[in-house]
Design an enzyme around this catalytic site. Structure first.
Site, PDB file in Angstrom:
ATOM      1  CB  SER A   1     -23.427  30.166  -1.994  1.00  0.00           C
ATOM      2  OG  SER A   1     -23.335  31.374  -0.872  1.00  0.00           O
TER       3      SER A   1
ATOM      4  CG  HIS B   1     -21.710  29.874   3.061  1.00  0.00           C
ATOM      5  ND1 HIS B   1     -20.384  29.179   2.556  1.00  0.00           N
ATOM      6  CD2 HIS B   1     -22.460  30.444   2.066  1.00  0.00           C
ATOM      7  CE1 HIS B   1     -20.590  29.700   1.395  1.00  0.00           C
ATOM      8  NE2 HIS B   1     -21.711  30.294   0.874  1.00  0.00           N
TER       9      HIS B   1
ATOM     10  CG  ASP C   1     -18.316  27.345   3.483  1.00  0.00           C
ATOM     11  OD1 ASP C   1     -18.657  26.997   2.311  1.00  0.00           O
ATOM     12  OD2 ASP C   1     -18.710  28.019   4.170  1.00  0.00           O
TER      13      ASP C   1
END
Length: 173
Positions: free
Chosen positions: A50, A89, A115
């Site tokens: 990701s 992230h 998210d």
């Protein structure tokens, strides 16, 4: 009197103590890093794609949690309430700060959406102080891939532990 594989009891005890010393040293180093970085997990492994192209699966990340003023664009590792796997992230939006608690919205570089779907059910943002484990300050490419292999193939973990035990017992000083 001979012990395991022809070793004297004193040699066997020395080998066991040596193994315990190695384990305790690793534990102390981990705890030392935790204190210095102010992070419960000062080192994490990237488990998914990701965050590509910034980080690849298997990269080893070093975290720092001393600065609580996280900026947009900074890469953070956070825990989701009720889940035990940390997520790496990038911060795409921040709210508050100063006298109000800093709240963050994150997104994986390789993901289409932010998210919010990953957060806990009643959560629409991360609270910096409660949810964030640390900010990424460095990495070593692919070194953490061993961790991924061991978690995806549990039998490899048993084989490695067995080999380490045999090596400790058979090692002569």
């Amino acid at each position: 009197m001979l012990g395991v594989s022809g070793m004297q009891p004193r040699q066997l005890a020395a080998q066991i103590l040596n193994f315990a010393l190695v384990l305790s040293t690793a534990f102390m180093m981990w705890k030392g890093l935790s204190v210095v970085s102010d992070s419960s997990s000062p080192i994490v492994v990237v488990l998914s794609g990701s965050m590509e192209p910034a980080f690849q699966r298997g990269d080893l990340l070093f975290l720092w949690n001393r600065g609580l003023d996280t900026q947009v664009g900074e890469i953070v590792v956070y825990n989701v309430k009720g889940k035990d796997i940390p997520i790496v992230h990038r911060v795409v939006r921040r709210y508050g700060g100063g006298k109000t608690p800093l709240r963050l919205l994150t997104k994986g570089d390789n993901n289409i959406a932010d998210d919010t779907e990953l957060y806990a059910t009643s959560q629409s943002f991360l609270t910096r102080k409660e949810d964030v484990v640390g900010s990424v300050v460095g990495f070593i490419p692919f070194v953490g891939y061993v961790t991924i292999l061991l978690s995806e193939n549990p039998w490899m973990k048993q084989v490695m532990l067995g080999l380490m035990g045999v090596m400790v017992v058979l090692q002569r000083e």
